[in-house]
Design an enzyme around this catalytic site. Sequence first.
Site, PDB file in Angstrom:
ATOM      1  N   GLU A  81       0.804  -1.221   0.000  1.00  0.00           N
ATOM      2  CA  GLU A  81       0.000   0.000   0.000  1.00  0.00           C
ATOM      3  C   GLU A  81       0.837   1.271   0.000  1.00  0.00           C
ATOM      4  OE1 GLU A  81      -0.512  -2.664   1.855  1.00  0.00           O
ATOM      5  OE2 GLU A  81      -2.618  -3.255   1.708  1.00  0.00           O
ATOM      6  N   HIS A 127     -10.682  -3.707  11.380  1.00  0.00           N
ATOM      7  CA  HIS A 127     -11.465  -3.632  10.143  1.00  0.00           C
ATOM      8  C   HIS A 127     -12.695  -2.729  10.300  1.00  0.00           C
ATOM      9  CE1 HIS A 127      -8.897  -6.686   8.522  1.00  0.00           C
ATOM     10  NE2 HIS A 127      -9.660  -6.943   7.498  1.00  0.00           N
TER      11      HIS A 127
HETATM   12  C1  LIG Z   1      -2.286  -4.443   4.796  1.00  0.00           C
HETATM   13  C2  LIG Z   1      -3.467  -5.180   4.298  1.00  0.00           C
HETATM   14  N1  LIG Z   1      -3.839  -5.035   3.018  1.00  0.00           N
HETATM   15  C3  LIG Z   1      -4.893  -5.708   2.552  1.00  0.00           C
HETATM   16  C4  LIG Z   1      -5.604  -6.541   3.364  1.00  0.00           C
HETATM   17  C5  LIG Z   1      -6.800  -7.315   2.835  1.00  0.00           C
HETATM   18  N2  LIG Z   1      -6.437  -8.741   2.818  1.00  0.00           N
HETATM   19  C6  LIG Z   1      -6.821  -9.564   3.804  1.00  0.00           C
HETATM   20  S1  LIG Z   1      -6.206 -11.089   3.602  1.00  0.00           S
HETATM   21  C7  LIG Z   1      -5.437 -10.680   2.184  1.00  0.00           C
HETATM   22  C8  LIG Z   1      -4.649 -11.693   1.414  1.00  0.00           C
HETATM   23  C9  LIG Z   1      -3.302 -11.938   1.951  1.00  0.00           C
HETATM   24  O1  LIG Z   1      -2.726 -12.993   1.272  1.00  0.00           O
HETATM   25  P1  LIG Z   1      -1.586 -13.863   1.884  1.00  0.00           P
HETATM   26  O2  LIG Z   1      -0.623 -13.012   2.648  1.00  0.00           O
HETATM   27  O3  LIG Z   1      -0.998 -14.661   0.792  1.00  0.00           O
HETATM   28  O4  LIG Z   1      -2.298 -14.802   2.961  1.00  0.00           O
HETATM   29  P2  LIG Z   1      -3.517 -15.826   2.798  1.00  0.00           P
HETATM   30  O5  LIG Z   1      -4.776 -15.067   3.020  1.00  0.00           O
HETATM   31  O6  LIG Z   1      -3.434 -16.435   1.454  1.00  0.00           O
HETATM   32  O7  LIG Z   1      -3.318 -16.807   3.889  1.00  0.00           O
HETATM   33  C10 LIG Z   1      -5.674  -9.354   1.879  1.00  0.00           C
HETATM   34  C11 LIG Z   1      -5.179  -8.695   0.692  1.00  0.00           C
HETATM   35  C12 LIG Z   1      -5.218  -6.632   4.702  1.00  0.00           C
HETATM   36  N3  LIG Z   1      -5.888  -7.378   5.580  1.00  0.00           N
HETATM   37  N4  LIG Z   1      -4.138  -5.960   5.147  1.00  0.00           N
END
Ligand SMILES: Cc1ncc(C[n+]2csc(CCOP(=O)(O)OP(=O)(O)O)c2C)c(N)n1
Lengths: 360, 321
Positions: A72, A141
Amino acid sequence: MSSPTDSSKTGKGRVISYVEALQEAVSQEMDRDQGVFVIGLNVDDHKAIQGTTHGLIDKFGPGRVIDTPLSEDAITGIAIGAAMAGMRPIHVHIRMDFLLLCMNQLINMGAKAHYMYGGQVKVPLVMRSIIGKSWGQGAQHSQGLHAMFMHVPGLKVVAPTNAHDAKGCLIAAIRDNNPVVFVEHRILYSTDAPVPEDPYTVDFGKARVVGDGDDITLVGISYMLVECLRARKLLAEAGISAAVIDPVSLLPLDVDTIARSVEQTERLLVVDNAWVTCGAGAEIVAAVCERRQGASPLAVGRMGYAPTTCPTTPALEKGFYPNAATIASKAHSMVRPGEPEWAPAAEPTLAHEAVFRGPF
Amino acid sequence: MSGNVPVDPETLARVYRSLRLIRRTEEEIARIYPSDKIKSPVHLSIGQESVSVGVCDVLDADDVISATYRGHAAYLAKGGDLNRMMAELYGKGTGCAAGKAGSMHLIDMGANVLGMSAVVGTTIPVAAGYAFALGREGKGRIAASFFGDGATEEGVFSETLNFASLHKLPILFVCENNGFAIHSPTSNRWATERLCERVRTYGIEAKELPDDDVFAIREAAGHAAQAIRGGSGPQFIECKTYRWREHVGPGEDYDDGYRTRDELEAWQARDQVAATGAMLDLAERQAIDDEVEGLIAEAVDFAEQSPWPEPEELYSHVFAD
Ligand SMILES: Cc1ncc(C[n+]2csc(CCOP(=O)(O)OP(=O)(O)O)c2C)c(N)n1
């Protein structure tokens, strides 16, 4: 340009949802101006940011509808750079909480550039962000952080509460030559309103009186406008007539409209969708008091999140947010200070509870 | 998996039990979810259990782990209290965070499970800071930090690697690469797939595991942990794995079009819960399964019977005494 106040009053335009209004605004602006592009995590997927970017990837392609890494801070800087070069990025965040990762670029660069560089560059950037609520959104959130951005010169902050203003404000934000923090609320997404099909702008710095009243002025920010309108009905049953004002834009702020209403009611209660301390409510109350300089007595009140982190359990979350009943009760105590505490007969559920289920 | 059991019988039973407990707990959460008793977003680890189990099996009880909102597996694998986890999902006052965390912010400091976070990447430096303190303490304890592939894109990931390597912090970084951030594939987000190579440039040893084989993960984690205890500084493992359910919520999402059921079936064919279970003799396996079902039933019962927090609890924990 059509007058937004008139069209919303007369019901001109089709009835569409807040989500559809946002989608339409972006789609029309992308048609109009090749420099407009959408960037953010998952803006191109089938869920399409709860539908707000629906179809844009098919219409405009991956060059203008850009999925991103979870970066971000960098993406904000990249959007700022593209904006300086004349493009008009719309940077989308599924939760307002994630704007905290953008703070450095947004505040140290985006907000400052035009001034710090003596007007040589402009940063026409829109930061779309959604405030979450309920179903265990919890600490990270659910935050309404608009006041943090209001504090910083160079940023504009808008928080439209209905589909009509959502479209008009978003188009205005895209056309604005400054960074605009665009505050959405997840619970407002399913609400609908008459929305003109043609592009139009809702100008910043103009509040909307959404209910007349003589006894007290309620100012509702973001989703809390909905609860204020419901409180107004409860108060009417108790014989209290409440004016309800939607500021629409928080910076610039339309002090005139609020002050004019307060002239009559001599009571002002601001209900924010955020914490109270150093919040938008503090700014609104102070601005109105400064304007009036004690012209006549004025009772003031502020409501908002409890001064705690948002808990996930519904058992505690209930007490975290103002609702129509707590707002009505507080307003009653301001209008009739001598009387015993009053609570509306039936404690209403929050407006969304009937229609809203997780997960999301 | 073949009949060759790569570990001693005790380890096999322990690993299977842990895998089975996590799988069945999350299946039970998914079953309960439509009743709306769990009003919390749930990010299930179903399919990814072997990463947590393989790593936690080589950690000591006083070692520390850190994980994400997709944290049920790590919490349970490290020995976090199941009753209090279930109560937390229900929002009850007996939950591990007294109803303030829900599924996304689980914690059990008694089991050395650090608090999880719903903002991606945030726990990585915090785990490193904890490791910094463990290093100062000098008792040989180490930390393990679990995170997804998406988290490696945040600046704070790279910044933490640099600091951790510079200061030789006793930390094992574990990337659970399930190929997606919500619905976004790594190909949308990574200029190259060479994550381990990126990590190595910080002077950190990095091992890439091609799949979710629990014993391979366990072995890699064992070597890494041993090196860390010997003073190597941070170590890194990337485990390729697969999320079987939707990103958030109890269901599947193979009709959404962003991935195919074929992909799932390839991973299911090597399901680590079934594979390890098949290595046990039937009676032993049955005994473990029965025990697991008993624990889960007890946890659900505990959650259902527990009281809601009192309204004034809203105002507790704002400041520490
Ligand atoms: C800083 C941030 N940006 C965006 C989000 C929204 N978000 C929640 S889970 C996620 C995916 C993250 O993917 P990954 O790190 O690969 O973990 P996974 O969910 O696949 O276990 C996103 C983009 C967030 N929670 N925090």
